[in-house]
Design a protein around this motif. Sequence first.
Motif, PDB file in Angstrom:
ATOM      1  N   ASN A  94       0.820  -1.082  -0.113  1.00  0.00           N
ATOM      2  CA  ASN A  94      -0.113  -0.072   0.063  1.00  0.00           C
ATOM      3  C   ASN A  94       1.066   1.355  -0.039  1.00  0.00           C
ATOM      4  N   SER A  95       2.227   1.247   0.117  1.00  0.00           N
ATOM      5  CA  SER A  95       2.900   2.247   0.383  1.00  0.00           C
ATOM      6  C   SER A  95       4.400   1.861  -0.056  1.00  0.00           C
ATOM      7  N   GLY A  96       5.212   3.016   0.132  1.00  0.00           N
ATOM      8  CA  GLY A  96       6.473   2.920  -0.591  1.00  0.00           C
ATOM      9  C   GLY A  96       7.413   1.923   0.456  1.00  0.00           C
ATOM     10  N   ALA A  97       7.268   2.164   1.751  1.00  0.00           N
ATOM     11  CA  ALA A  97       7.892   1.716   2.836  1.00  0.00           C
ATOM     12  C   ALA A  97       7.497   0.126   3.031  1.00  0.00           C
ATOM     13  N   GLU A  98       6.488  -0.032   2.731  1.00  0.00           N
ATOM     14  CA  GLU A  98       5.943  -1.470   2.594  1.00  0.00           C
ATOM     15  C   GLU A  98       6.178  -2.275   1.369  1.00  0.00           C
ATOM     16  N   ALA A  99       6.626  -1.530   0.201  1.00  0.00           N
ATOM     17  CA  ALA A  99       7.247  -2.370  -0.868  1.00  0.00           C
ATOM     18  C   ALA A  99       8.695  -2.528  -0.642  1.00  0.00           C
ATOM     19  N   VAL A 100       9.341  -1.586   0.197  1.00  0.00           N
ATOM     20  CA  VAL A 100      10.757  -1.780   0.566  1.00  0.00           C
ATOM     21  C   VAL A 100      10.786  -2.911   1.360  1.00  0.00           C
ATOM     22  N   GLU A 101       9.921  -2.916   2.547  1.00  0.00           N
ATOM     23  CA  GLU A 101      10.158  -3.876   3.494  1.00  0.00           C
ATOM     24  C   GLU A 101       9.881  -5.120   2.831  1.00  0.00           C
ATOM     25  N   PHE A 129      16.676   7.251   1.729  1.00  0.00           N
ATOM     26  CA  PHE A 129      15.233   7.670   2.360  1.00  0.00           C
ATOM     27  C   PHE A 129      14.648   6.240   1.930  1.00  0.00           C
ATOM     28  N   HIS A 130      14.120   5.377   2.712  1.00  0.00           N
ATOM     29  CA  HIS A 130      13.534   4.304   2.162  1.00  0.00           C
ATOM     30  C   HIS A 130      11.955   4.113   3.040  1.00  0.00           C
ATOM     31  N   GLY A 131      11.889   5.164   3.858  1.00  0.00           N
ATOM     32  CA  GLY A 131      10.522   4.956   4.602  1.00  0.00           C
ATOM     33  C   GLY A 131      10.620   5.068   6.037  1.00  0.00           C
ATOM     34  N   ARG A 132       9.355   5.043   6.768  1.00  0.00           N
ATOM     35  CA  ARG A 132       9.328   5.429   8.372  1.00  0.00           C
ATOM     36  C   ARG A 132       9.025   4.189   9.232  1.00  0.00           C
ATOM     37  N   VAL A 180      19.597   0.851  -3.145  1.00  0.00           N
ATOM     38  CA  VAL A 180      19.918   2.077  -3.489  1.00  0.00           C
ATOM     39  C   VAL A 180      18.874   2.628  -4.426  1.00  0.00           C
ATOM     40  N   GLU A 181      18.661   3.935  -4.256  1.00  0.00           N
ATOM     41  CA  GLU A 181      17.689   4.657  -5.005  1.00  0.00           C
ATOM     42  C   GLU A 181      18.707   5.288  -6.311  1.00  0.00           C
ATOM     43  N   PRO A 182      18.041   5.189  -7.424  1.00  0.00           N
ATOM     44  CA  PRO A 182      18.784   5.506  -8.606  1.00  0.00           C
ATOM     45  C   PRO A 182      19.011   6.887  -8.707  1.00  0.00           C
ATOM     46  N   GLY A 185      15.993  11.246  -3.866  1.00  0.00           N
ATOM     47  CA  GLY A 185      14.903  12.363  -4.100  1.00  0.00           C
ATOM     48  C   GLY A 185      15.149  13.149  -2.561  1.00  0.00           C
ATOM     49  N   GLU A 186      14.729  12.567  -1.233  1.00  0.00           N
ATOM     50  CA  GLU A 186      14.464  13.183  -0.245  1.00  0.00           C
ATOM     51  C   GLU A 186      15.783  13.601   0.204  1.00  0.00           C
ATOM     52  N   ALA A 187      16.826  13.242  -0.217  1.00  0.00           N
ATOM     53  CA  ALA A 187      18.306  13.851   0.130  1.00  0.00           C
ATOM     54  C   ALA A 187      18.557  14.944  -0.532  1.00  0.00           C
ATOM     55  N   LEU A 213      16.741  -1.931  -6.028  1.00  0.00           N
ATOM     56  CA  LEU A 213      16.353  -0.671  -6.260  1.00  0.00           C
ATOM     57  C   LEU A 213      15.300  -0.074  -5.838  1.00  0.00           C
ATOM     58  N   ASP A 214      15.471   1.083  -5.105  1.00  0.00           N
ATOM     59  CA  ASP A 214      14.329   1.572  -4.637  1.00  0.00           C
ATOM     60  C   ASP A 214      13.847   2.577  -5.499  1.00  0.00           C
ATOM     61  N   GLU A 215      12.797   2.375  -6.451  1.00  0.00           N
ATOM     62  CA  GLU A 215      12.203   3.367  -7.162  1.00  0.00           C
ATOM     63  C   GLU A 215      10.864   3.781  -6.848  1.00  0.00           C
ATOM     64  N   VAL A 216      10.832   3.940  -5.608  1.00  0.00           N
ATOM     65  CA  VAL A 216       9.492   4.443  -5.130  1.00  0.00           C
ATOM     66  C   VAL A 216       9.173   5.884  -5.835  1.00  0.00           C
ATOM     67  N   GLN A 217      10.249   6.491  -5.862  1.00  0.00           N
ATOM     68  CA  GLN A 217      10.209   7.901  -6.144  1.00  0.00           C
ATOM     69  C   GLN A 217      10.441   8.195  -7.766  1.00  0.00           C
ATOM     70  N   THR A 218      11.517   7.454  -7.982  1.00  0.00           N
ATOM     71  CA  THR A 218      12.053   7.541  -9.658  1.00  0.00           C
ATOM     72  C   THR A 218      10.959   6.731 -10.527  1.00  0.00           C
ATOM     73  N   ALA A 242       6.212   2.799  -5.847  1.00  0.00           N
ATOM     74  CA  ALA A 242       4.885   3.120  -5.063  1.00  0.00           C
ATOM     75  C   ALA A 242       4.424   4.406  -5.972  1.00  0.00           C
ATOM     76  N   LYS A 243       4.344   5.602  -5.063  1.00  0.00           N
ATOM     77  CA  LYS A 243       3.910   6.857  -5.436  1.00  0.00           C
ATOM     78  C   LYS A 243       3.296   7.006  -6.648  1.00  0.00           C
ATOM     79  N   GLY A 244       4.130   7.079  -7.757  1.00  0.00           N
ATOM     80  CA  GLY A 244       3.431   7.219  -9.244  1.00  0.00           C
ATOM     81  C   GLY A 244       2.622   6.125  -9.690  1.00  0.00           C
TER      82      GLY A 244
HETATM   83  N1  PLP Z   1      11.657   5.243  -0.751  1.00  0.00           N
HETATM   84  C1  PLP Z   1      11.751   6.482  -1.492  1.00  0.00           C
HETATM   85  C2  PLP Z   1      12.669   6.429  -2.269  1.00  0.00           C
HETATM   86  C3  PLP Z   1      11.049   7.669  -0.829  1.00  0.00           C
HETATM   87  O1  PLP Z   1      11.220   8.716  -1.457  1.00  0.00           O
HETATM   88  C4  PLP Z   1       9.854   7.050  -0.320  1.00  0.00           C
HETATM   89  C5  PLP Z   1       9.069   8.284   0.031  1.00  0.00           C
HETATM   90  O2  PLP Z   1       9.211   9.496   0.178  1.00  0.00           O
HETATM   91  C6  PLP Z   1       9.586   5.933   0.513  1.00  0.00           C
HETATM   92  C7  PLP Z   1      10.634   4.864   0.264  1.00  0.00           C
HETATM   93  C8  PLP Z   1       8.616   5.663   1.418  1.00  0.00           C
HETATM   94  O3  PLP Z   1       7.515   5.677   0.900  1.00  0.00           O
HETATM   95  P1  PLP Z   1       5.971   5.646   1.550  1.00  0.00           P
HETATM   96  O4  PLP Z   1       5.904   7.224   2.145  1.00  0.00           O
HETATM   97  O5  PLP Z   1       4.990   5.458   0.825  1.00  0.00           O
HETATM   98  O6  PLP Z   1       6.257   4.635   2.746  1.00  0.00           O
END
Ligand code: PLP
Length: 390
Positions: A94-101, A129-132, A180-182, A185-187, A213-218, A242-244
């Motif tokens: 349902n979210s980026g963090a869960e996809a990374v988990e 940044f991979h989530g909270r 790794v994020e390609p 974004g958050e940084a 790869l964490d392509e949640v944002q990219t 996730a996101k897009g």
């Molecule tokens: N991974 C990356 C690269 C992100 O930019 C984000 C959110 O900004 C996340 C993971 C976490 O996604 P979410 O806030 O949907 O859990």
Amino acid sequence: MTSALMPTYVRADATFERGEGVYLFDKTGCRALDFSGGAAVLSLGHCHPHLVEALRQQAEKLWHTSNLFRITGQERLAERLVRCSFADVVFFANSGAEAVECGLKLVRRYHDENGQPERYRVITFEGAFHGRTLATLAAGRNASHLAGFEPMIEGFDQVPYGDVEATRTAVTGETAAILVEPVQGEAGVRVPPSGFLRGLRKLCDDEGLLLFLDEVQTGIGRTGRLFAHEWEGVAPDVMAVAKGLGGGFPTGACLATRAAAVGMTAGSHGSTFGGNPLAMAVGNAVLDVVLAEGFLDGVQDVAADFVSKLAPLAEGNNNIFNELRGSGFLLGLRCGPDKTEVMESLRRRGLLVAGAGDNVIRLLPPLTVEAAQIDEAVELLAGAAEALAA
Ligand code: PLP
């Protein structure tokens, strides 16, 4: 009155009632140009008619069954993601963090299945940044995000972003994967040196590691290719998006090769809401647009036009903006003054942007943004820069 919300966010004092494309409207009808993109979520802008219709039709048919049953839209979206990527299989969250988990669990299971359970550590990068959630916080190792939440989940090692040799040095017999994020974004929209992902791919191949790869944002067209790693011509073993993907409807996905996902057997992972029919209807509708012939070429053209118009702002000598970074429509302007002052000035003028680390403002328009709206944003940025410099 004291708010009933946990005060976990620092929010701008603005409320919106309606969105249409790249614009948001407040209850007085006042319009803002939204380049904050809901934090890189709004791949197709606000209330894209094709997404609204897909959601409406699904809402009238079926909202939820849980993953106790087959879900047609989920099977279709998984097949489509597999067809347009390196992956063989998909897990919906349902979210980026869960996809990374999901991916973090997958890499541990992979080595466990292959008789090397001692390989559980994951190398991540400074600024990541991979989530909270607790595991994704540990992966990011951001001291301010971790404060008060320790002990940190064990099993993450961190090296400087963009440095393949430092990554190689950090590999031990316990290393399972590189996450790794390609583009970070958050940084602050940090783009690594060319060849970085290729170097990591080779390192993973040499050492028997999974490239995650964490392509949640990219992902989903944000950088002008469907996935940012395509620019380097490499394929990962695992990828979080996730996101897009949901364009504003909460959804996420972990994609993997069949070999990498060997341990993700029945009962190994789950989510009550992941892959819910409503989310899948929207996800499929997003792909209808993004995968249409020529769509991403158009994104690259308009993004290049945007970059050419932004560059003079970053090269001006008033030091309001002093660097332009990014790829496609994941762009950052590094500010001279504190970024919150710049963001506030832009908001007063009617342009919404997102903040990021390193005193950067992120410009994240929908992939459907038009040239005239780009011009409008550039004019507002120039106006704010002039006023702030005065
Ligand atoms: N991974 C990356 C690269 C992100 O930019 C984000 C959110 O900004 C996340 C993971 C976490 O996604 P979410 O806030 O949907 O859990």
